[in-house]
Design an enzyme around this catalytic site. Structure first.
Site, PDB file in Angstrom:
ATOM      1  CG  ASP A 137      -0.330   0.179   2.522  1.00 43.60           C
ATOM      2  OD1 ASP A 137       0.918   0.236   2.599  1.00 43.60           O
ATOM      3  OD2 ASP A 137      -1.074   0.292   3.525  1.00 43.60           O
ATOM      4  CG  HIS A 138      -0.696   4.754   1.583  1.00 42.93           C
ATOM      5  ND1 HIS A 138      -1.791   3.892   1.594  1.00 42.93           N
ATOM      6  CD2 HIS A 138      -0.678   5.355   2.803  1.00 42.93           C
ATOM      7  CE1 HIS A 138      -2.409   3.999   2.762  1.00 42.93           C
ATOM      8  NE2 HIS A 138      -1.749   4.873   3.511  1.00 42.93           N
ATOM      9  CB  THR A 163       2.659  -2.422  10.909  1.00 43.93           C
ATOM     10  OG1 THR A 163       1.423  -2.921  10.346  1.00 43.93           O
ATOM     11  CG2 THR A 163       2.442  -1.043  11.506  1.00 43.93           C
ATOM     12  CG  HIS A 170      10.170 -24.693  12.229  1.00 43.08           C
ATOM     13  ND1 HIS A 170      10.372 -24.668  13.590  1.00 43.08           N
ATOM     14  CD2 HIS A 170      11.222 -25.378  11.707  1.00 43.08           C
ATOM     15  CE1 HIS A 170      11.484 -25.316  13.889  1.00 43.08           C
ATOM     16  NE2 HIS A 170      12.032 -25.745  12.751  1.00 43.08           N
ATOM     17  NE  ARG A 216       9.633 -30.990  15.196  1.00 37.53           N
ATOM     18  CZ  ARG A 216      10.852 -30.885  14.662  1.00 37.53           C
ATOM     19  NH1 ARG A 216      11.264 -31.752  13.756  1.00 37.53           N
ATOM     20  NH2 ARG A 216      11.656 -29.905  15.017  1.00 37.53           N
ATOM     21  CG  HIS A 217       8.220 -28.302  11.153  1.00 39.27           C
ATOM     22  ND1 HIS A 217       8.031 -27.764  12.405  1.00 39.27           N
ATOM     23  CD2 HIS A 217       9.506 -28.757  11.131  1.00 39.27           C
ATOM     24  CE1 HIS A 217       9.152 -27.857  13.102  1.00 39.27           C
ATOM     25  NE2 HIS A 217      10.061 -28.465  12.349  1.00 39.27           N
TER      26      HIS A 217
HETATM   27  C1  RB5 Z   1      -1.542   2.853   6.442  1.00 40.79           C
HETATM   28  O1  RB5 Z   1      -1.481   4.080   7.096  1.00 40.79           O
HETATM   29  C2  RB5 Z   1      -1.248   1.729   7.419  1.00 40.79           C
HETATM   30  O2  RB5 Z   1      -2.335   1.560   8.267  1.00 40.79           O
HETATM   31  C3  RB5 Z   1      -0.939   0.456   6.670  1.00 40.79           C
HETATM   32  O3  RB5 Z   1       0.140   0.676   5.835  1.00 40.79           O
HETATM   33  C4  RB5 Z   1      -0.576  -0.739   7.509  1.00 40.79           C
HETATM   34  O4  RB5 Z   1       0.442  -0.448   8.402  1.00 40.79           O
HETATM   35  C5  RB5 Z   1      -1.686  -1.480   8.124  1.00 40.79           C
HETATM   36  O5  RB5 Z   1      -1.489  -2.507   8.789  1.00 40.79           O
END
Ligand code: RB5
Length: 156
Positions: free
Chosen positions: A22-23, A81, A112, A146-147
């Site tokens: 995404d951005h 994130t 794993h 096992r995995h």
């Molecule tokens: C966008 O601002 C942010 O929420 C997205 O990139 C991401 O981190 C969501 O999990």
């Protein structure tokens, strides 16, 4: 679905990779596309083509759709994130998306968990670590045994 590879980190064979962001992950995606192309991988950049705001679940779906059509390929999803991308991707049966923040994560996600997508956070992870993590992810084989039994329980 890809379960094993016969090579290790030092071998030179190439992967087919579908990548999107995404951005919030656009700059890291752009960097990783160049990194992976420079290594000779077959890289399919599913966008976006610019850093305008967009909705990460839709970009996750572009990559999961591609992986369901090519089970030998691996995916990379980048957002701010890595968390939103992983949540969206893991809704899809047959997809095992792992948020990774270090090389140990990247290695064990393959060894794993047989992850077929690595999710990265541009606001969390620097470009150098991200490139190392992706290299490890692409070259680490699933250990099976096992995995395999355990990941098969995901869909039971
Ligand atoms: C966008 O601002 C942010 O929420 C997205 O990139 C991401 O981190 C969501 O999990």
């Amino acid at each position: 679905m890809r379960q094993n590879r016969t090579h290790n980190h030092s071998e030179k064979d190439m992967s087919t990779i579908y990548i999107a962001s995404d951005h919030g992950g656009f700059n890291l995606k752009t960097f990783l596309v160049q990194h992976l192309k420079s290594k000779g991988h077959d890289v399919h950049d599913l966008g976006p083509a610019d850093p305008a705001s967009c909705d990460y679940p839709l970009k996750a779906r572009d990559v999961t759709d591609a992986l369901l059509k090519n089970e030998e390929a691996l995916g990379i999803l980048v957002c701010g994130t890595g968390i939103g991308m992983s949540m969206a991707a893991n809704r899809v049966p047959g997809i095992r998306a792992a948020v990774c923040t270090n090389e140990f994560h990247a290695s064990y996600a393959r060894a794993h968990n047989n992850a077929n997508i690595i999710c990265l956070g541009e606001r969390v992870t620097g470009q150098g670590i991200a490139a190392d993590m992706v290299d490890i992810f692409l070259s680490t084989p699933f250990e099976g045994g096992r995995h395999l039994r355990r990941i098969n329980l995901f869909d039971k």
